[in-house]
Design a protein around this motif. Structure first.
Motif, PDB file in Angstrom:
ATOM      1  N   LEU A  34      -7.810 -11.338   4.234  1.00 26.83           N
ATOM      2  CA  LEU A  34      -7.755 -12.337   4.079  1.00 26.83           C
ATOM      3  C   LEU A  34      -6.782 -12.608   5.320  1.00 26.83           C
ATOM      4  O   LEU A  34      -5.712 -12.697   4.699  1.00 26.83           O
ATOM      5  N   ASP A  83      -9.282 -15.495  10.319  1.00 27.46           N
ATOM      6  CA  ASP A  83     -10.439 -16.107   9.302  1.00 27.46           C
ATOM      7  C   ASP A  83     -10.242 -17.596   8.864  1.00 27.46           C
ATOM      8  O   ASP A  83     -11.255 -18.052   8.837  1.00 27.46           O
ATOM      9  N   PHE A  84      -9.139 -17.627   8.363  1.00 27.34           N
ATOM     10  CA  PHE A  84      -8.634 -19.178   8.168  1.00 27.34           C
ATOM     11  C   PHE A  84      -7.985 -19.622   8.935  1.00 27.34           C
ATOM     12  O   PHE A  84      -6.936 -18.977   9.512  1.00 27.34           O
ATOM     13  N   TYR A 103     -14.910 -23.720  14.205  1.00 34.61           N
ATOM     14  CA  TYR A 103     -14.431 -24.041  12.469  1.00 34.61           C
ATOM     15  C   TYR A 103     -15.477 -23.861  11.371  1.00 34.61           C
ATOM     16  O   TYR A 103     -16.395 -24.862  12.410  1.00 34.61           O
ATOM     17  N   VAL A 221     -12.588 -21.895   7.879  1.00 36.88           N
ATOM     18  CA  VAL A 221     -13.202 -21.008   8.363  1.00 36.88           C
ATOM     19  C   VAL A 221     -13.689 -20.712   9.406  1.00 36.88           C
ATOM     20  O   VAL A 221     -14.338 -21.335   9.331  1.00 36.88           O
ATOM     21  N   ARG A 222     -14.111 -19.408   9.679  1.00 35.17           N
ATOM     22  CA  ARG A 222     -14.765 -18.630  10.518  1.00 35.17           C
ATOM     23  C   ARG A 222     -16.457 -18.333  10.073  1.00 35.17           C
ATOM     24  O   ARG A 222     -16.206 -18.242   9.131  1.00 35.17           O
ATOM     25  N   ALA A 226     -17.265 -16.906   6.483  1.00 38.17           N
ATOM     26  CA  ALA A 226     -17.772 -17.303   5.240  1.00 38.17           C
ATOM     27  C   ALA A 226     -19.707 -16.971   5.243  1.00 38.17           C
ATOM     28  O   ALA A 226     -19.771 -16.652   4.120  1.00 38.17           O
ATOM     29  N   VAL A 233     -14.395 -17.172   0.233  1.00 38.41           N
ATOM     30  CA  VAL A 233     -13.992 -18.299   0.702  1.00 38.41           C
ATOM     31  C   VAL A 233     -13.968 -19.317  -0.540  1.00 38.41           C
ATOM     32  O   VAL A 233     -12.433 -20.210  -0.251  1.00 38.41           O
TER      33      VAL A 233
END
Length: 330
Positions: A34, A83-84, A103, A221-222, A226, A233
């Motif tokens: 992550l 990613d986040f 996003y 999140v991308r 996800a 997620v």
């Protein structure tokens, strides 16, 4: 099939995700790394980081700091380097408006975060008193700008009625001490620092100006991540729920977590929360509430989207935190 699973399937299908119970379960088998974009702020990811919630779930987490706020974080997301992303809600909205599909907004992180403060001896006690004054923090295309414009409109004023200066963040306190500015639209931890030391007084918070809760921060999140790692997620959303619970049940511990991770003084963090400059919020995104905020941002030219409702529908994805609540038995 339960009503919850059916609803999740319908929401996800509308967003291009074919989510079934087996799909959620399958994604739990292999846990990805992550990569969490974060910048010093008084929000849930700081608590999650301090408490090690995600690591305790078996994840390896890379915490990537972005002290220069949303644009640098958005560039990293566009490059697939994170990613986040945790940022102010309007910042996430702005970045997605500029790069559609960058996003998915998956959780609220805090309320307020923006406020208008004034030098103690300025004679400014209300928004109307800003007339003719030097006001810092006026940055075009920003949430503080929209909050200020909204507040001025409610007081029967416009930007032409004051002297606006692009003095932001840590530069505001010394400018106010020199009387170069008499007021500022600011955000934590800078406004709370001025208020806690007695250098300034509070004129109004964003929520007081708005007339209802102003979402002040969120987590995104991308979409590509996800779609590939749905359960991961959901697990991040479980950690968000745990962080909000800690804030509610054990606030002093949560404040210490935030102070340690952000490098902000414990006194500042405590003051910010106890005086409502920033506060807990229902982490489940409310589409109507966020659509209204998007409408305000569009009205004051902070974001440019053809359709407020259409933009809201593609940006806001509550299904992950709803799934987290279901798995936690909430």
């Amino acid at each position: 099939m339960s009503t919850v699973v059916l609803a999740l399937g319908l929401v996800a299908a509308a967003a291009g995700l074919a989510v079934s119970p087996s799909a959620w379960a399958a994604s739990a088998a292999a846990k990805p790394v992550l990569r969490m974009g974060i910048f010093p702020a008084l929000r849930p990811l700081e608590i999650i980081r301090a408490e090690g919630y995600l690591e305790k779930m078996g994840y390896k987490v890379e915490w990537i700091n972005f002290p220069k706020y949303a644009p640098a974080e958005a560039a990293a997301a566009a490059a697939g380097a994170i990613d986040f992303a945790e940022a102010d809600t309007s910042g996430l909205m702005q970045m997605d408006a500029r790069s559609p599909g960058l996003y998915w907004y998956i959780a609220n992180g805090s309320s307020n975060y923006v406020a208008i403060v004034a030098r103690k001896d300025s004679g400014i006690n209300s928004l109307k008193d800003l007339k003719g004054k030097n006001v810092g923090g006026v940055i075009l295309n920003s949430a503080p700008y929209a909050v200020l414009r909204l507040g001025l409109a409610k007081a029967g004023l416009t930007l032409k009625d004051l002297h606006a200066f692009n003095i932001v963040g840590p530069s505001q306190a010394p400018a106010m001490q020199r009387n170069a500015i008499q007021a500022a639209v600011s955000w934590v931890p800078y406004d709370s620092q001025m208020l806690a030391t007695g250098e300034a007084k509070l004129v109004a918070t964003a929520s007081q100006i708005y007339g209802e809760t102003w979402p002040g921060g969120g987590i995104a999140v991308r979409p590509e991540f996800a779609k590939e790692h749905r359960q991961a997620v959901v697990d991040v959303m479980k950690a968000v729920i745990m962080a909000e619970k800690l804030l509610h049940d054990h606030p002093q511990r949560a404040y210490k977590d935030i102070a340690r991770v952000t490098g902000t003084s414990l006194a500042n963090v405590t003051y910010s929360y106890e005086h409502g400059l920033v506060g807990p919020i229902d982490p489940v995104p409310n589409k109507k509430q966020l659509e209204n905020q998007i409408g305000i941002l569009k009205k004051y030219h902070v974001i440019h989207v053809a359709s407020v409702s259409g933009f809201t529908d593609q940006l806001i994805h509550p299904e992950f935190i709803e799934k987290a609540e279901s798995q936690l038995g909430k």
